[in-house]
Design a protein around this motif. Sequence first.
Motif, PDB file in Angstrom:
ATOM      1  N   LEU A  39       0.841  -1.202   0.000  1.00 61.54           N
ATOM      2  CA  LEU A  39       0.000   0.000   0.000  1.00 61.54           C
ATOM      3  C   LEU A  39       0.874   1.248   0.000  1.00 61.54           C
ATOM      4  CD1 LEU A  39      -2.726   1.412   0.077  1.00 61.54           C
ATOM      5  CD2 LEU A  39      -2.769   1.044   2.570  1.00 61.54           C
ATOM      6  N   GLN A  40       1.964   1.200   0.719  1.00 62.76           N
ATOM      7  CA  GLN A  40       2.904   2.325   0.712  1.00 62.76           C
ATOM      8  C   GLN A  40       3.392   2.591  -0.713  1.00 62.76           C
ATOM      9  OE1 GLN A  40       6.219   1.828   3.370  1.00 62.76           O
ATOM     10  NE2 GLN A  40       7.334   3.547   2.491  1.00 62.76           N
ATOM     11  N   ASP A  41       3.745   1.538  -1.437  1.00 60.00           N
ATOM     12  CA  ASP A  41       4.189   1.697  -2.822  1.00 60.00           C
ATOM     13  C   ASP A  41       3.082   2.291  -3.697  1.00 60.00           C
ATOM     14  OD1 ASP A  41       6.631   0.608  -2.099  1.00 60.00           O
ATOM     15  OD2 ASP A  41       6.184  -1.381  -2.930  1.00 60.00           O
ATOM     16  N   ALA A  42       1.842   1.840  -3.482  1.00 58.36           N
ATOM     17  CA  ALA A  42       0.723   2.368  -4.273  1.00 58.36           C
ATOM     18  C   ALA A  42       0.504   3.849  -3.975  1.00 58.36           C
ATOM     19  CB  ALA A  42      -0.550   1.567  -3.987  1.00 58.36           C
ATOM     20  N   ILE A  43       0.584   4.216  -2.700  1.00 60.73           N
ATOM     21  CA  ILE A  43       0.438   5.632  -2.337  1.00 60.73           C
ATOM     22  C   ILE A  43       1.559   6.446  -2.977  1.00 60.73           C
ATOM     23  CG2 ILE A  43       0.454   7.311  -0.449  1.00 60.73           C
ATOM     24  CD1 ILE A  43      -0.780   5.074   1.341  1.00 60.73           C
ATOM     25  N   ALA A  44       2.785   5.944  -2.894  1.00 59.23           N
ATOM     26  CA  ALA A  44       3.931   6.655  -3.477  1.00 59.23           C
ATOM     27  C   ALA A  44       3.758   6.845  -4.977  1.00 59.23           C
ATOM     28  CB  ALA A  44       5.232   5.900  -3.180  1.00 59.23           C
ATOM     29  N   ASP A  45       3.272   5.815  -5.664  1.00 63.81           N
ATOM     30  CA  ASP A  45       3.032   5.934  -7.104  1.00 63.81           C
ATOM     31  C   ASP A  45       2.004   7.017  -7.390  1.00 63.81           C
ATOM     32  OD1 ASP A  45       4.831   3.893  -7.577  1.00 63.81           O
ATOM     33  OD2 ASP A  45       3.291   2.357  -7.922  1.00 63.81           O
ATOM     34  N   LEU A  93       0.829   0.041  12.972  1.00 61.34           N
ATOM     35  CA  LEU A  93       1.220   1.408  13.320  1.00 61.34           C
ATOM     36  C   LEU A  93       2.430   1.859  12.512  1.00 61.34           C
ATOM     37  CD1 LEU A  93       0.907   3.947  15.013  1.00 61.34           C
ATOM     38  CD2 LEU A  93       2.284   2.840  16.786  1.00 61.34           C
ATOM     39  N   ARG A  94       3.397   0.966  12.350  1.00 59.39           N
ATOM     40  CA  ARG A  94       4.576   1.292  11.544  1.00 59.39           C
ATOM     41  C   ARG A  94       4.169   1.608  10.098  1.00 59.39           C
ATOM     42  NH1 ARG A  94       8.751  -2.572  13.536  1.00 59.39           N
ATOM     43  NH2 ARG A  94       6.887  -3.731  13.383  1.00 59.39           N
ATOM     44  N   ALA A  95       3.273   0.793   9.542  1.00 61.07           N
ATOM     45  CA  ALA A  95       2.800   1.029   8.173  1.00 61.07           C
ATOM     46  C   ALA A  95       2.037   2.349   8.096  1.00 61.07           C
ATOM     47  CB  ALA A  95       1.914  -0.130   7.712  1.00 61.07           C
ATOM     48  N   ARG A  96       1.171   2.592   9.075  1.00 65.15           N
ATOM     49  CA  ARG A  96       0.395   3.837   9.082  1.00 65.15           C
ATOM     50  C   ARG A  96       1.315   5.057   9.148  1.00 65.15           C
ATOM     51  NH1 ARG A  96      -2.921   5.031  13.102  1.00 65.15           N
ATOM     52  NH2 ARG A  96      -4.539   5.924  11.803  1.00 65.15           N
ATOM     53  N   THR A  97       2.392   4.970   9.904  1.00 67.88           N
ATOM     54  CA  THR A  97       3.340   6.079  10.003  1.00 67.88           C
ATOM     55  C   THR A  97       3.973   6.363   8.643  1.00 67.88           C
ATOM     56  OG1 THR A  97       3.768   5.556  12.321  1.00 67.88           O
ATOM     57  CG2 THR A  97       5.437   6.876  11.183  1.00 67.88           C
ATOM     58  N   GLU A  98       4.334   5.308   7.940  1.00 76.83           N
ATOM     59  CA  GLU A  98       4.904   5.482   6.603  1.00 76.83           C
ATOM     60  C   GLU A  98       3.868   6.055   5.638  1.00 76.83           C
ATOM     61  OE1 GLU A  98       6.260   1.502   5.988  1.00 76.83           O
ATOM     62  OE2 GLU A  98       8.033   1.793   7.245  1.00 76.83           O
ATOM     63  N   HIS A  99       2.633   5.599   5.737  1.00 77.55           N
ATOM     64  CA  HIS A  99       1.566   6.129   4.882  1.00 77.55           C
ATOM     65  C   HIS A  99       1.343   7.608   5.184  1.00 77.55           C
ATOM     66  CE1 HIS A  99      -0.129   1.750   4.891  1.00 77.55           C
ATOM     67  NE2 HIS A  99       0.964   1.866   4.155  1.00 77.55           N
ATOM     68  N   LEU A 100       1.393   7.954   6.455  1.00 78.96           N
ATOM     69  CA  LEU A 100       1.204   9.349   6.865  1.00 78.96           C
ATOM     70  C   LEU A 100       2.290  10.240   6.268  1.00 78.96           C
ATOM     71  CD1 LEU A 100      -0.597  11.140   8.615  1.00 78.96           C
ATOM     72  CD2 LEU A 100       0.908  10.639  10.542  1.00 78.96           C
ATOM     73  N   GLU A 101       3.518   9.773   6.259  1.00 82.85           N
ATOM     74  CA  GLU A 101       4.612  10.555   5.678  1.00 82.85           C
ATOM     75  C   GLU A 101       4.391  10.792   4.184  1.00 82.85           C
ATOM     76  OE1 GLU A 101       8.237   8.522   6.670  1.00 82.85           O
ATOM     77  OE2 GLU A 101       7.938   8.841   8.828  1.00 82.85           O
ATOM     78  N   LEU A 102       3.931   9.772   3.488  1.00 83.29           N
ATOM     79  CA  LEU A 102       3.650   9.926   2.053  1.00 83.29           C
ATOM     80  C   LEU A 102       2.485  10.885   1.816  1.00 83.29           C
ATOM     81  CD1 LEU A 102       4.065   6.238   0.908  1.00 83.29           C
ATOM     82  CD2 LEU A 102       5.485   8.180   0.224  1.00 83.29           C
ATOM     83  N   LEU A 103       1.468  10.799   2.657  1.00 82.69           N
ATOM     84  CA  LEU A 103       0.332  11.709   2.497  1.00 82.69           C
ATOM     85  C   LEU A 103       0.738  13.148   2.814  1.00 82.69           C
ATOM     86  CD1 LEU A 103      -2.494   9.437   3.911  1.00 82.69           C
ATOM     87  CD2 LEU A 103      -2.076  10.053   1.514  1.00 82.69           C
TER      88      LEU A 103
END
Length: 169
Positions: A39-45, A93-103
Amino acid sequence: MTVADIAERAGVTSAAVYYHFPSKDHVLREGVGSFGGALQDAIADGVSALGPGDGLGPLLTFLLGWLDEHEAGAVVFFVSSVGVSQEVETVRLRARTEHLELLAAAVHRVRGPIDAAETAVVAAGLLTVLETAATSWLERDDTYRALGRRDFQREVAALVDRVVGGAPG
């Protein structure tokens, strides 16, 4: 969900699952972590395709479609793994933190320079909308069923654009 269920879905025996993972919780942690990274990769794309002045509504629409393509992992990440164990919640939580940074990067990309506090609040709002919409979307809950697929996507996109707001004046 049991290890036997996991094994059946993966097309292997329970013994094969236990050979690689000492417990069901370990399988779940690995799955949640793997999905969070995807999901992080999809958000980054999606973020990399944004330009100044673009809205973020289409990013959320894109992500809802991506969740459809990865439904099994999405259901585990957003629905069935929530609160299962402290270890799984730590991975989430770790994944959410990374998603938050991308957002937050997406907010900067479309809004331009805004202060760190405003960026953090807007990004947290976006993450909340994403998680709530994803859960509604995946569970096909009352809101989703009342609106239907197209109107649900449209309303989520409109909400995201209201959360993000326009360029500072």
